[in-house]
Design a protein around this motif. Structure first.
Motif, PDB file in Angstrom:
ATOM      1  N   GLY A 333      33.414  34.523  30.712  1.00 28.44           N
ATOM      2  CA  GLY A 333      32.732  35.601  31.128  1.00 28.44           C
ATOM      3  C   GLY A 333      33.451  35.942  32.627  1.00 28.44           C
ATOM      4  O   GLY A 333      33.323  37.242  32.892  1.00 28.44           O
ATOM      5  N   LEU A 334      33.699  34.798  33.328  1.00 30.41           N
ATOM      6  CA  LEU A 334      34.444  35.024  34.753  1.00 30.41           C
ATOM      7  C   LEU A 334      35.646  35.598  34.593  1.00 30.41           C
ATOM      8  O   LEU A 334      35.911  36.411  35.370  1.00 30.41           O
ATOM      9  N   GLY A 335      36.527  35.218  33.558  1.00 28.62           N
ATOM     10  CA  GLY A 335      37.726  35.615  33.238  1.00 28.62           C
ATOM     11  C   GLY A 335      37.550  37.198  32.865  1.00 28.62           C
ATOM     12  O   GLY A 335      38.427  37.916  33.241  1.00 28.62           O
ATOM     13  N   ALA A 336      36.360  37.375  32.189  1.00 29.01           N
ATOM     14  CA  ALA A 336      36.265  38.805  31.686  1.00 29.01           C
ATOM     15  C   ALA A 336      35.941  39.923  32.883  1.00 29.01           C
ATOM     16  O   ALA A 336      36.590  40.928  32.586  1.00 29.01           O
ATOM     17  N   ILE A 337      35.265  39.170  33.773  1.00 28.61           N
ATOM     18  CA  ILE A 337      34.951  40.096  34.910  1.00 28.61           C
ATOM     19  C   ILE A 337      36.313  40.464  35.892  1.00 28.61           C
ATOM     20  O   ILE A 337      36.528  41.473  36.240  1.00 28.61           O
ATOM     21  N   ALA A 338      37.180  39.481  36.082  1.00 25.72           N
ATOM     22  CA  ALA A 338      38.250  39.920  36.737  1.00 25.72           C
ATOM     23  C   ALA A 338      39.302  40.330  36.217  1.00 25.72           C
ATOM     24  O   ALA A 338      40.435  40.852  36.807  1.00 25.72           O
ATOM     25  N   GLY A 339      39.347  40.374  34.873  1.00 26.27           N
ATOM     26  CA  GLY A 339      40.586  40.944  33.954  1.00 26.27           C
ATOM     27  C   GLY A 339      40.687  42.414  34.248  1.00 26.27           C
ATOM     28  O   GLY A 339      41.782  42.822  34.654  1.00 26.27           O
ATOM     29  N   PRO A 340      39.773  43.243  34.204  1.00 31.53           N
ATOM     30  CA  PRO A 340      39.997  44.806  34.368  1.00 31.53           C
ATOM     31  C   PRO A 340      40.638  45.181  35.678  1.00 31.53           C
ATOM     32  O   PRO A 340      41.485  45.986  35.855  1.00 31.53           O
ATOM     33  N   PRO A 341      40.115  44.750  36.800  1.00 31.07           N
ATOM     34  CA  PRO A 341      40.741  45.069  38.056  1.00 31.07           C
ATOM     35  C   PRO A 341      42.201  44.592  38.349  1.00 31.07           C
ATOM     36  O   PRO A 341      42.724  45.495  38.702  1.00 31.07           O
ATOM     37  N   VAL A 342      42.422  43.393  37.887  1.00 32.15           N
ATOM     38  CA  VAL A 342      43.909  43.181  37.658  1.00 32.15           C
ATOM     39  C   VAL A 342      44.820  43.996  36.902  1.00 32.15           C
ATOM     40  O   VAL A 342      45.731  44.496  37.282  1.00 32.15           O
ATOM     41  N   VAL A 343      44.077  44.425  35.666  1.00 28.90           N
ATOM     42  CA  VAL A 343      44.852  45.365  34.788  1.00 28.90           C
ATOM     43  C   VAL A 343      45.268  46.819  35.558  1.00 28.90           C
ATOM     44  O   VAL A 343      46.217  47.383  35.532  1.00 28.90           O
ATOM     45  N   GLY A 344      43.924  47.320  36.072  1.00 32.82           N
ATOM     46  CA  GLY A 344      44.093  48.415  37.015  1.00 32.82           C
ATOM     47  C   GLY A 344      44.952  48.231  38.116  1.00 32.82           C
ATOM     48  O   GLY A 344      45.799  49.315  38.078  1.00 32.82           O
ATOM     49  N   TRP A 345      45.174  47.312  38.717  1.00 30.77           N
ATOM     50  CA  TRP A 345      46.180  47.109  39.712  1.00 30.77           C
ATOM     51  C   TRP A 345      47.330  47.321  39.360  1.00 30.77           C
ATOM     52  O   TRP A 345      48.502  47.785  39.911  1.00 30.77           O
ATOM     53  N   LEU A 346      47.701  46.560  38.254  1.00 27.55           N
ATOM     54  CA  LEU A 346      49.117  46.423  37.509  1.00 27.55           C
ATOM     55  C   LEU A 346      49.534  47.738  37.037  1.00 27.55           C
ATOM     56  O   LEU A 346      50.649  48.172  37.284  1.00 27.55           O
ATOM     57  N   MET A 347      48.734  48.636  36.436  1.00 26.53           N
ATOM     58  CA  MET A 347      48.950  49.857  36.186  1.00 26.53           C
ATOM     59  C   MET A 347      49.022  50.933  37.153  1.00 26.53           C
ATOM     60  O   MET A 347      49.975  51.878  36.976  1.00 26.53           O
ATOM     61  N   GLY A 348      48.391  50.498  38.080  1.00 25.09           N
ATOM     62  CA  GLY A 348      48.833  51.424  39.289  1.00 25.09           C
ATOM     63  C   GLY A 348      50.242  51.184  39.791  1.00 25.09           C
ATOM     64  O   GLY A 348      50.862  52.016  40.396  1.00 25.09           O
ATOM     65  N   LEU A 349      50.593  50.016  39.543  1.00 23.33           N
ATOM     66  CA  LEU A 349      52.214  49.760  40.012  1.00 23.33           C
ATOM     67  C   LEU A 349      53.269  50.022  39.258  1.00 23.33           C
ATOM     68  O   LEU A 349      54.297  50.661  39.634  1.00 23.33           O
TER      69      LEU A 349
END
Length: 433
Positions: A333-349
């Motif tokens: 669950g901790l990984g699932a919470i952290a995953g989307p913001p990292v994806v969003g940041w990478l998609m922004g780049l």
């Protein structure tokens, strides 16, 4: 299996309707959010909010059930879900959606705990394994059907928000009207995270990484597809491909895991998943290639959840298997919470294809770490025991609550004990030392 379906069809039907509604609203958030002009990072936080609520619900639902009972918890949380789904098109604000997603994640977690308790209670010791398989199957079917419903209306309107609300409401009827009695509810005291890591570093780290992967697939796939300019039909097909792949690959990977060193299998499955994600990254403008990438990446990544649970059990004492379930769910669950913001940041780049890059990198890290762990610890199976039969792999989805995971752990423990009683050597399996 016929006996399981005959005795628990109402509960299984309710669970499938619940999953259909959950699957539809998950993708609808990404599509409608794009229409409303939300940024990629805002959408990633909205996706993360669901998993934050789900993790909180998995911790608090057992306490609520013990305090007021299954029926009251089920009815209260169900009303919250229906109300939140209707409010999405009314409160078209990113921060309001985050709050609604926390409420839905929390409530669905509690509903899953309740429904899975009922299903577990309706099964006998002889049919519990088949009941778990049937539950996994209806979950997957529900996830796929939910994506198909995305084509039934205009994402900019109200209809597609009403449909999951109705489905969730209808899902309660067969469960509450089932002849199975209200179950007694008990949960196992979880193992400490430190102890869990010491027993299986690969299982611990792998579950965090799989939380990254699953939350990206479930929460950010529709966001990626919307930003890539796909039509609603193409979005539903691509997201469905992730879950169809899980259905197709779940049992072959499970069969292989019972026949070979699970670390080797984890290495090759993760490596193949990383290359599969690269197909979507390199051929982002070809829909057929993206569809193939989703099918293979989802098919290889989703069974990894159950594979890691089985692998972790290889290094646990029989009596500790159920206790480990709480820790495994928590770190996932901790990984699932952290995953989307990292994806969003990478998609922004990097643009939309950063979605595929995230999956490829995460799965590659999984492969590298599992390869490194093979140099640090002896295999769970003696090299000379070529005819050794591993304790059976139990299929389980990352969407399951603690009840289903504990059931899988208990089945694993029972199989381990039966193996020992039949004369298999327990010394062939390390005990976490």
């Amino acid at each position: 299996m016929k006996q399981v379906i005959a005795s628990a069809w109402a509960i299984l039907l309710g669970l499938m309707l619940l999953q259909v509604g959950n699957s539809l609203q998950g993708s609808l958030m990404g599509v409608r959010g794009g229409i409303e002009g939300f940024t990629t990072y805002q959408l990633s936080l909205i996706a993360s909010a669901y998993f934050l609520g789900f993790l909180g619900g998995s911790r608090l639902a057992p306490y609520m059930i013990r305090r007021v009972g299954h029926v009251r918890v089920f009815a209260a949380l169900g009303s919250f879900i229906s109300a939140a789904l209707i409010l999405y098109p009314v409160l078209t604000d990113a921060y309001a959606w985050m709050v609604l997603r926390v409420i839905i994640g929390f409530s669905l977690s509690g509903v899953y705990v309740t429904a899975e308790s009922w299903l577990n209670n309706s099964a006998t010791n002889e049919t519990r394994g088949q009941a778990l398989s049937a539950y996994m199957l209806v979950q997957m079917v529900g996830l796929v059907l939910g994506q198909g419903l995305l084509n039934l209306g205009d994402p900019s309107g109200f209809v597609l928000f009403i449909i999951p609300s109705v489905l969730v409401s209808l899902s309660f009827a067969p469960i509450l009207l089932a002849v199975a009695p209200t179950p007694a509810f008990e949960t196992t005291r979880p193992m400490s995270l430190v102890q869990l890591y010491r027993n299986s570093p690969l299982g611990f780290v792998g579950m965090i990484l799989m939380g990254f992967v699953f939350s990206a697939q479930f929460g950010m796939a529709a966001v990626y597809a919307t930003q890539a300019g796909m039509s609603v039909r193409e979005i539903s097909m691509m997201v469905s491909a992730f879950f169809i792949g899980g259905i197709v690959f779940q049992y072959p990977i499970g069969w292989l895991s019972d026949k070979m060193d699970r670390r080797v299998l984890i290495f090759f499955v993760a490596l193949a998943g990383a290359f599969s994600a690269l197909i979507g990254y390199l051929f982002e403008n070809t829909f057929e290639a993206v569809l193939l990438s989703a099918l293979l990446t989802g098919g290889l990544a989703q069974p990894m959840y159950a594979l890691l649970i089985a692998y972790t059990n290889d290094y646990l004492e029989t009596q500790d298997m159920a206790a480990a379930s709480g820790g495994l769910i928590f770190i996932n669950g901790l990984g699932a919470i952290a995953g989307p913001p990292v994806v969003g940041w990478l998609m922004g780049l990097t643009g939309p294809r950063g979605f595929w890059l995230f999956l490829a990198i995460t799965l590659a890290v999984m492969a590298v770490y599992s390869g490194w762990r093979m140099t640090r610890r002896q295999s769970a199976y003696a090299a000379e025991a070529e005819d050794y039969d591993a304790v059976p792999y139990s299929p389980i989805m990352p969407t399951a609550s603690m009840v289903a995971v504990e059931t899988a752990q208990e089945l694993y423990a029972e199989a381990s004990e039966e193996m020992a009683e039949s004369g298999e050597s327990e010394e062939q399996r390390p005990t976490g030392t």
